[in-house]
Write an enzyme that holds these catalytic residues in place. Structure first.
Site, short mmCIF file in Angstrom:
data_model
loop_
_atom_site.label_atom_id
_atom_site.label_comp_id
_atom_site.label_asym_id
_atom_site.label_seq_id
_atom_site.Cartn_x
_atom_site.Cartn_y
_atom_site.Cartn_z
N CYS A 135 0.82 -1.20 0.00
CA CYS A 135 0.00 0.00 0.00
C CYS A 135 0.85 1.25 0.00
O CYS A 135 2.04 1.22 0.31
CB CYS A 135 -0.99 0.00 1.15
SG CYS A 135 -0.32 -0.05 2.80
N CYS A 136 0.22 2.37 -0.41
CA CYS A 136 0.86 3.67 -0.47
C CYS A 136 1.99 3.64 -1.50
O CYS A 136 1.78 3.31 -2.65
CB CYS A 136 1.35 4.08 0.92
SG CYS A 136 1.79 5.83 1.06
N ILE A 137 3.22 3.92 -1.10
CA ILE A 137 4.35 3.93 -2.04
C ILE A 137 4.95 2.53 -2.23
O ILE A 137 5.73 2.31 -3.17
CB ILE A 137 5.44 4.92 -1.55
CG1 ILE A 137 6.49 5.21 -2.64
CG2 ILE A 137 6.12 4.40 -0.27
CD1 ILE A 137 5.93 5.90 -3.87
#
Length: 224
Positions: A135-137
């Site tokens: 998730c995210c980066i």
């Protein structure tokens, strides 16, 4: 039988480690899904230490495994001890620590290198057909290690968070496919068993970010 999931952390704190709310949401949703969880982190120095009040780097030195132990309540192991045979899936929460400590994306973008232990762990799960959640980066790890994979870091051309578009373009330039998804959604690359969601890459309320992480966790457990 409970799914056995490894969670890999990158330190403690959004600017130089794992994003705390994301890590917590991952653990909450894994608990809700009845999974058995073990946490890991590489035993390496952080790229740098950021004063989270001022938002600027300090001269301090910290260790990724030691800092990750804060999030894990002390129940964590060196990433070198992670055995793919003992787990059904693996998940990487986001935070700048992923882009600074687990790889060098923060300073080199698509030309970055991935920490060798992190890369070997990803490849081991992939070769065994076991799902990988990011998730995210964190999806940039998959983009670097698995050419041609599909991931999301959110909605492209999102005026609220222009960095998403830049990251999506870099992912496409690596020969992977970026798929636009809203914050509450996850994307499943069925072929590679890679599941991604944007989390704090989008400018959204915390509960919506948690919902998206929940969708990612459910898809990982389904594939496991």
């Amino acid at each position: 039988m409970a799914k056995r999931v490894a969670v890999v952390l990158a330190g403690c704190g959004v600017f130089d480690g794992s994003e705390i709310h994301e890590a917590s949401a991952v653990l909450v949703h894994l608990s809700r899904g009845g999974a058995s969880v073990k946490m890991f982190a590489p035993n390496i120095d952080q790229m740098h230490v950021v004063d989270h009040l001022k938002g600027s780097p300090t001269e301090e030195k910290r260790n990724v495994l030691v800092e990750s132990a804060r999030l894990a309540r002390g129940e964590i192991q060196d990433l070198s001890k992670l055995s793919v045979q003992d787990h059904d899936a693996i998940i990487y929460p986001g935070g700048f620590g992923v882009a600074k400590n687990l790889c060098t994306w923060a300073v080199q973008g698509k030309d970055c290198s991935v920490n060798e232990e992190v890369k070997a762990t990803l490849q081991a799960f992939h070769s065994k057909g076991k799902p990988i959640g990011l998730c995210c980066i964190s999806p940039v790890l998959a983009a670097k290690v698995f050419p041609g994979c599909e991931v999301t870091v959110g909605l492209e051309n999102d005026e609220k968070y222009p960095g998403t578009t830049d990251t999506a373009e870099a992912i496409n330039q690596l020969g992977c496919k970026h798929v636009s998804k809203s914050v509450s959604e996850s994307h499943v690359d069925e072929k590679n068993k890679v599941v991604t969601t944007c989390a704090f890459m989008c400018n959204a309320p915390l509960h919506e970010i948690s919902d998206g992480i929940g969708a990612m966790v459910r898809d990982v457990l389904r594939l496991a």
